[in-house]
Design an enzyme around this catalytic site. Sequence first.
Site, PDB file in Angstrom:
ATOM      1  N   GLU A 205      -1.475   1.485   1.786  1.00 12.85           N
ATOM      2  CA  GLU A 205      -0.890   2.372   2.807  1.00 12.85           C
ATOM      3  C   GLU A 205      -0.430   1.582   4.013  1.00 12.85           C
ATOM      4  OE1 GLU A 205      -1.109   5.173   6.374  1.00 12.85           O
ATOM      5  OE2 GLU A 205      -2.055   3.241   5.996  1.00 12.85           O
ATOM      6  N   GLU A 206      -1.245   0.599   4.402  1.00 13.80           N
ATOM      7  CA  GLU A 206      -0.994  -0.121   5.659  1.00 13.80           C
ATOM      8  C   GLU A 206       0.245  -1.014   5.604  1.00 13.80           C
ATOM      9  OE1 GLU A 206      -2.428   0.625   8.265  1.00 13.80           O
ATOM     10  OE2 GLU A 206      -4.447   1.344   7.835  1.00 13.80           O
TER      11      GLU A 206
HETATM   12 ZN    ZN Z   1      -4.870   4.888   8.046  1.00 17.15          ZN
END
Ligand code: ZN
Length: 353
Positions: A205-206
Site C-alpha cells: 500500500e505504502e
Molecule cells: Zn496506512
Amino acid sequence: MNNELLKQLCDATAVSGDEQEVRDILRATLEKSADEIGFDGLGSFIARKGNRGPKVAIVGHMDEVGFMVSHITDDGFLRFVTIGGWWSQSMLNHRVTVRTRSGQHIPGVIGSVAPHALTEKQKQQPVEFDEMFIDIGANSREEVEKRGISMGDFVSPEANFSKWGDDKIVGKALDNRAGCALMAELFLSVNNPNITLYGVASVEEEVGLRGAQTSAEHIKPDVVIVLDTAVAGDVPGIDKVKFPLKLGSGPAAMLFDKRYFPNQKLTALLKACAAETEYNVQCCIMKTGATDGGRYNVMGGGRPVLALCLPTRYLHANSGMISENDYDALFTMTRALLQKLDGDTVAALRDFR
Ligand code: ZN
C-alpha cells in the site's frame, strides 16, 4: 481489543515488498475460522468466511514504511533507500531491524553526527537521505556479509510496542498493523449468514496501493470497508483546520483523499450504526495521501467503498500513537455495520437510479 495480537503484528518486520512475517501471523490467527485462505499474485492475504450473498471485504494493508539496503561500504556500514514516505528529521539515531533473506533480525542504528562535530550552519540544515547510513556494529564488509546481510534486504524501525497511561498504544508500524488487527478481530467475530465475508491484508500500500489493486481484481467484492490510520492533529505545531482528528474522540470516516470519495449511502449507514453504539465518528480529508480505498473504488467497474481510520500521532516514524478507545469504537461500529449487511442493503448501496 486483543493487545497481544496487535503487539505481535506491530513487532513483525514487514516493509512493503517483504510482508511474509505479517502474512504468517494472520494465517495462524484466522486459519481456524476461515472457510478458505488464499493469496493474490502479489501476496495479499485473503480469508473467506461463508459463500452466500454479496461479497463484503474488510481490508487493512499489512506493509509498513521502511528502507532497503542499497550498498555495503568497505568499512561495514549500510547505505539505504527509503520505501514509502519518510521525513528525514524523524530518522536520525533511531534503531532499526534488518531482515535478512533467511529471516534473521539484525539490529542497527541510523548513525548521526554528534552536535560537537557540527558547525552552527550544519545544525540548521536537515540531513539528506543519501548522506545517512546504518551502523550494525560491524568492522568491515565481510563482517556484515557474515551476519547474512546483503544488498536488497529490507529494514524496518526496531520493534518497540508499549502501552502508556490508561489508553495509549505506542509503537512502530501502527500504520497499518492496527488495521490488520481490526480486520482479524472483525473476521473472527462477525457471523452473518447473509454475506460472504472476506478478511484482506493487502501488500504494498505504502508504495502505491498495489495490493489493493490485485486483491480487488482477485476477489471482485461488492462492497469494501478499508481500515487504516490517519494523521491526528492534536499535538503542538500541526494545522488543526487541515488535521482536526483527536486521539480518543472516535475513529474517522475519510471523506475525500487523493484517490477516493466514499459511497455516500455506506457512510450514512456507518454513522447510523455508530449512533446505535453511542460512539462518536470524526471526519477527515487528506489531500496529501490515499488509502487502499483509492483502488478498490475504481477497479473492475467500481464498487461502494468506505475508509475508516484510527487517528494516529507520528505516522511514518519510529513511534506512532493511537488510543485503545478509538480502536474499540471502530471495532464495535464496523461490526454492527457488517452484521447488518445483506443482499438488499448492498444492492441499495449500489443503486444509483
Ligand atoms: Zn496506512
